[in-house]
Enzyme design. Structure first.
Site, PDB file in Angstrom:
ATOM      1  NE  ARG A  81      -4.060  -2.028   1.886  1.00  0.00           N
ATOM      2  CZ  ARG A  81      -4.044  -3.002   2.803  1.00  0.00           C
ATOM      3  NH1 ARG A  81      -3.227  -2.912   3.829  1.00  0.00           N
ATOM      4  NH2 ARG A  81      -4.839  -4.027   2.690  1.00  0.00           N
ATOM      5  CE  LYS A  91      -3.020  13.451 -13.558  1.00  0.00           C
ATOM      6  NZ  LYS A  91      -3.520  13.977 -14.842  1.00  0.00           N
ATOM      7  CD  GLU A 129       3.662  16.510 -21.886  1.00  0.00           C
ATOM      8  OE1 GLU A 129       2.964  17.517 -21.658  1.00  0.00           O
ATOM      9  OE2 GLU A 129       3.239  15.340 -21.756  1.00  0.00           O
ATOM     10  CE  LYS A 175       3.220  17.142 -13.457  1.00  0.00           C
ATOM     11  NZ  LYS A 175       3.083  15.998 -14.311  1.00  0.00           N
ATOM     12  CD  GLU A 203      -6.468  15.507 -13.627  1.00  0.00           C
ATOM     13  OE1 GLU A 203      -5.428  15.756 -14.241  1.00  0.00           O
ATOM     14  OE2 GLU A 203      -7.168  14.507 -13.832  1.00  0.00           O
ATOM     15  NE  ARG A 263      -1.565  16.526 -11.680  1.00  0.00           N
ATOM     16  CZ  ARG A 263      -0.681  15.787 -11.029  1.00  0.00           C
ATOM     17  NH1 ARG A 263      -0.765  15.665  -9.724  1.00  0.00           N
ATOM     18  NH2 ARG A 263       0.285  15.155 -11.686  1.00  0.00           N
ATOM     19  CG  ASN A 307      -5.188  15.811 -19.112  1.00  0.00           C
ATOM     20  OD1 ASN A 307      -6.023  15.242 -19.784  1.00  0.00           O
ATOM     21  ND2 ASN A 307      -4.240  15.156 -18.465  1.00  0.00           N
ATOM     22  CG  HIS A 323      -2.209  15.293 -22.239  1.00  0.00           C
ATOM     23  ND1 HIS A 323      -1.581  16.508 -22.428  1.00  0.00           N
ATOM     24  CD2 HIS A 323      -1.232  14.446 -21.806  1.00  0.00           C
ATOM     25  CE1 HIS A 323      -0.295  16.391 -22.102  1.00  0.00           C
ATOM     26  NE2 HIS A 323      -0.066  15.154 -21.728  1.00  0.00           N
ATOM     27  CG  HIS A 333      -3.735  10.462 -23.261  1.00  0.00           C
ATOM     28  ND1 HIS A 333      -4.176  10.622 -21.971  1.00  0.00           N
ATOM     29  CD2 HIS A 333      -2.390  10.606 -23.207  1.00  0.00           C
ATOM     30  CE1 HIS A 333      -3.138  10.851 -21.170  1.00  0.00           C
ATOM     31  NE2 HIS A 333      -2.045  10.857 -21.908  1.00  0.00           N
ATOM     32  CG  HIS A 380       2.950  11.415 -23.864  1.00  0.00           C
ATOM     33  ND1 HIS A 380       1.606  11.130 -23.700  1.00  0.00           N
ATOM     34  CD2 HIS A 380       3.200  12.503 -23.081  1.00  0.00           C
ATOM     35  CE1 HIS A 380       1.072  12.005 -22.859  1.00  0.00           C
ATOM     36  NE2 HIS A 380       2.014  12.841 -22.469  1.00  0.00           N
TER      37      HIS A 380
HETATM   38  N1  LIG Z   1       2.907  10.971 -14.803  1.00  0.00           N
HETATM   39  C1  LIG Z   1       2.848  12.088 -15.498  1.00  0.00           C
HETATM   40  O1  LIG Z   1       2.508  13.153 -14.983  1.00  0.00           O
HETATM   41  C2  LIG Z   1       3.256  12.070 -16.945  1.00  0.00           C
HETATM   42  C3  LIG Z   1       3.488  13.275 -17.592  1.00  0.00           C
HETATM   43  C4  LIG Z   1       3.869  13.251 -18.926  1.00  0.00           C
HETATM   44  C5  LIG Z   1       4.050  12.034 -19.578  1.00  0.00           C
HETATM   45  N2  LIG Z   1       3.834  10.886 -18.892  1.00  0.00           N
HETATM   46  C6  LIG Z   1       4.080   9.593 -19.552  1.00  0.00           C
HETATM   47  O2  LIG Z   1       5.464   9.552 -19.942  1.00  0.00           O
HETATM   48  C7  LIG Z   1       5.610   8.660 -21.054  1.00  0.00           C
HETATM   49  C8  LIG Z   1       6.465   9.296 -22.120  1.00  0.00           C
HETATM   50  O3  LIG Z   1       7.741   9.557 -21.578  1.00  0.00           O
HETATM   51  P1  LIG Z   1       9.028   9.712 -22.520  1.00  0.00           P
HETATM   52  O4  LIG Z   1       8.753  10.677 -23.591  1.00  0.00           O
HETATM   53  O5  LIG Z   1      10.148   9.933 -21.619  1.00  0.00           O
HETATM   54  O6  LIG Z   1       9.091   8.311 -23.263  1.00  0.00           O
HETATM   55  P2  LIG Z   1       9.762   6.919 -22.840  1.00  0.00           P
HETATM   56  O7  LIG Z   1       9.784   6.721 -21.403  1.00  0.00           O
HETATM   57  O8  LIG Z   1       9.096   5.919 -23.687  1.00  0.00           O
HETATM   58  O9  LIG Z   1      11.273   7.132 -23.340  1.00  0.00           O
HETATM   59  C9  LIG Z   1      11.523   7.321 -24.714  1.00  0.00           C
HETATM   60  C10 LIG Z   1      12.724   6.461 -25.161  1.00  0.00           C
HETATM   61  O10 LIG Z   1      13.927   7.046 -24.681  1.00  0.00           O
HETATM   62  C11 LIG Z   1      14.719   6.045 -24.033  1.00  0.00           C
HETATM   63  N3  LIG Z   1      15.579   6.757 -23.108  1.00  0.00           N
HETATM   64  C12 LIG Z   1      15.243   7.250 -21.894  1.00  0.00           C
HETATM   65  N4  LIG Z   1      16.249   7.970 -21.387  1.00  0.00           N
HETATM   66  C13 LIG Z   1      17.253   7.894 -22.286  1.00  0.00           C
HETATM   67  C14 LIG Z   1      18.577   8.440 -22.318  1.00  0.00           C
HETATM   68  N5  LIG Z   1      19.010   9.246 -21.353  1.00  0.00           N
HETATM   69  N6  LIG Z   1      19.348   8.166 -23.394  1.00  0.00           N
HETATM   70  C15 LIG Z   1      18.880   7.396 -24.402  1.00  0.00           C
HETATM   71  N7  LIG Z   1      17.640   6.871 -24.435  1.00  0.00           N
HETATM   72  C16 LIG Z   1      16.851   7.115 -23.379  1.00  0.00           C
HETATM   73  C17 LIG Z   1      13.682   5.136 -23.441  1.00  0.00           C
HETATM   74  O11 LIG Z   1      14.249   3.912 -23.048  1.00  0.00           O
HETATM   75  C18 LIG Z   1      12.689   5.049 -24.581  1.00  0.00           C
HETATM   76  O12 LIG Z   1      13.144   4.163 -25.568  1.00  0.00           O
HETATM   77  C19 LIG Z   1       4.211   8.340 -21.525  1.00  0.00           C
HETATM   78  O13 LIG Z   1       3.842   7.057 -21.084  1.00  0.00           O
HETATM   79  C20 LIG Z   1       3.356   9.378 -20.845  1.00  0.00           C
HETATM   80  O14 LIG Z   1       2.040   8.936 -20.635  1.00  0.00           O
HETATM   81  C21 LIG Z   1       3.448  10.875 -17.601  1.00  0.00           C
HETATM   82  O1  LIG Z   2       0.405  15.857 -14.402  1.00  0.00           O
HETATM   83  C1  LIG Z   2      -0.686  15.981 -14.965  1.00  0.00           C
HETATM   84  O2  LIG Z   2      -1.727  16.190 -14.340  1.00  0.00           O
HETATM   85  C2  LIG Z   2      -0.784  15.866 -16.428  1.00  0.00           C
HETATM   86  O3  LIG Z   2      -1.872  15.840 -16.970  1.00  0.00           O
HETATM   87  C3  LIG Z   2       0.498  15.798 -17.184  1.00  0.00           C
HETATM   88  C4  LIG Z   2       0.401  15.105 -18.531  1.00  0.00           C
HETATM   89  O4  LIG Z   2       1.461  15.615 -19.313  1.00  0.00           O
HETATM   90  C5  LIG Z   2       0.616  13.594 -18.436  1.00  0.00           C
HETATM   91  O5  LIG Z   2       0.738  13.053 -19.712  1.00  0.00           O
HETATM   92  C6  LIG Z   2      -0.382  12.817 -17.622  1.00  0.00           C
HETATM   93  O6  LIG Z   2       0.056  11.500 -17.416  1.00  0.00           O
HETATM   94  C7  LIG Z   2      -1.748  12.717 -18.254  1.00  0.00           C
HETATM   95  O7  LIG Z   2      -2.627  12.388 -17.264  1.00  0.00           O
HETATM   96  P1  LIG Z   2      -3.977  11.581 -17.450  1.00  0.00           P
HETATM   97  O8  LIG Z   2      -4.639  11.792 -16.136  1.00  0.00           O
HETATM   98  O9  LIG Z   2      -4.716  12.197 -18.598  1.00  0.00           O
HETATM   99  O10 LIG Z   2      -3.618  10.170 -17.699  1.00  0.00           O
HETATM  100 ZN   LIG Z   3       1.734  14.419 -21.059  1.00  0.00          ZN
END
Ligand SMILES: NC(=O)c1ccc[n+]([C@@H]2O[C@H](COP(=O)([O-])OP(=O)(O)OC[C@H]3O[C@@H](n4cnc5c(N)ncnc54)[C@H](O)[C@@H]3O)[C@@H](O)[C@H]2O)c1
Ligand SMILES: O=C(O)C(=O)C[C@@H](O)[C@H](O)[C@H](O)COP(=O)(O)O
Ligand SMILES: [Zn+2]
Length: 373
Positions: A118, A140, A182, A229, A239, A243, A247, A250, A254, A266
């Protein structure tokens, strides 16, 4: 030199941006942690080994778990594999998980940390521009299901976020540029200086190699977007309202990722999604033509896509209905009432949605219906 931005939530934590951060990252592992699980994908295997050596030198047991790369790692199967690793390692509530990689890994590591016993601590070590400015911050977490993007997830804040700019040296240019989408989002919704900086330096920021002066610009952009952020999540972690502005782009973005079976980055999908949202705002009488064109010109100057094929409405609208902002049958979008002023648009007329789709379509819209019910 490094700079630190504090995310001032109920349990404040720091986002540190700089170089040579492996040592301080390891030093930030809480005293009580005797086991540390490092979650990473293949491209970060060498750095994970360096981390392993430093963690073990600090007197702890390091466990490395390599997961499938990019979006293929964000699945229930991979989460389940990590739960098994944690179970077999007798991982306790005081032990810590490190997410080392892009946003896919930090989302997965955060999700597993939030569900194991948990909730155990997670330290995020983002290695893409996108993860540094967005995914690793704010708590998130998420995985995808067969029905859509990020449909399962939690809010679980990290103990600390370490953005080591050294790691960006090997990041492919297309991933750097996807992360800049982003950053640009942060410019459209809050800090318009970001837009000015990108407009001045777009060619150098999207060049295959970064020159030292542009690296400084990139660092400034990363810090500005982290601040955007941090401010938003500190005001509304779960959210409830504000927050949602993060999005921006998105809902449609998405939907593209889902329709393309996650073969689009993404950031690229969000780039098209922002143009869609800008067109929607324009059709709804909220955003002028020049601001819509500014979306296109900034994103295109970085080499990001701004169009999408016009024959995929059914799949796109199915995915948009499942967006987390949807309430019942009411779709909700974040749109701009002028640049820097995001607002919510509820239940837009389906004709407006189809109009916005037409405006981003690389070919005339065909097939599908405009019914979203
Ligand atoms: N939680 C949140 O608030 C939030 C916000 C924005 C995006 N996201 C999520 O993040 C993901 C996208 O992230 P991303 O764009 O980093 O893509 P990713 O994590 O898929 O990474 C892109 C590629 O780069 C490679 N890589 C990573 N670091 C590297 C480095 N230093 N050198 C060489 N290669 C490297 C990875 O292995 C992958 O092949 C999506 O799943 C999206 O939904 C989440
Ligand atoms: O942090 C947030 O809140 C965001 O919406 C950031 C986005 O860039 C990110 O891709 C997030 O994962 C999207 O959220 P979701 O709730 O639509 O899945
Ligand atoms: Zn995003």
């Amino acid at each position: 030199m490094s700079r630190t931005i504090t995310v001032d939530t109920t349990q404040p934590y720091d986002v540190t941006i700089g170089t040579g951060l492996i040592e301080p990252a390891v030093a930030s592992i809480p005293e009580a942690a005797v086991r540390v699980l490092v979650v990473h994908a293949a491209p970060l295997a060498a750095m994970a080994e360096i981390l392993r050596a430093r963690i073990e030198a600090s007197g702890r047991t390091a466990i490395l778990a390599e997961v499938p790369d990019a979006e293929s790692g964000k699945s229930a199967e991979v989460a389940s594999f990590l739960w098994q690793v944690l179970g077999k390692s007798d991982f306790t509530r005081t032990d810590v998980i490190i997410g080392l990689g892009g946003g896919a890994v930090t989302d997965l590591a955060g999700f597993v940390a939030s569900t194991w016993l948990r909730g155990v601590g997670v330290i995020q070590m983002p290695t893409t521009v996108l993860a540094m400015v967005d995914a690793a911050i704010g708590g998130k977490t998420g995985i995808n299901t067969a029905e859509g993007k990020n449909l399962v997830g939690t809010f679980h804040e990290p103990l600390a976020v370490w953005c080591d700019l050294d790691t960006l040296a090997n990041l492919p240019v297309h991933d750097r540029v996807a992360g800049l989408a982003e950053v640009v989002k942060g410019g459209f919704i809050a800090d318009t200086v970001i837009l000015d900086l990108v407009e001045q330096h777009a060619a150098a920021l999207s060049a295959p190699e970064l020159d030292p002066a542009t690296l400084d610009v990139l660092e400034e952009l990363i810090a500005r977007k982290v601040q955007v952020k941090a401010t938003v999540v500190a005001a509304d972690l779960k959210e409830s309202f504000q927050r949602e502005i993060l999005n921006y782009g998105h809902t449609f973005g998405h939907a593209i990722e889902y329709t393309e079976r996650y073969q689009w980055r993404h950031g690229s999908a969000v780039a098209v999604g922002m143009v869609f949202a800008a067109e929607l705002a324009h059709l709804a009488g909220r955003l002028d033509e020049a601001s819509v064109e500014r979306h296109r010109s900034i994103l295109e100057s970085l080499g990001l896509p701004t169009t999408y094929p016009g024959d995929r409405w059914d799949a796109l609208s199915t995915a948009m209905r499942r967006d987390k902002k949807t309430r019942g049958d009411l779709l909700r979008f974040v749109v701009l009432q002028g640049i820097g002023n995001p607002v919510r648009l509820e239940g837009p007329d389906p004709a407006l949605l189809l109009g916005a789709y037409d405006a981003v379509s690389s070919a005339p819209v065909s097939g599908g219906t405009i019914s979203l019910g």
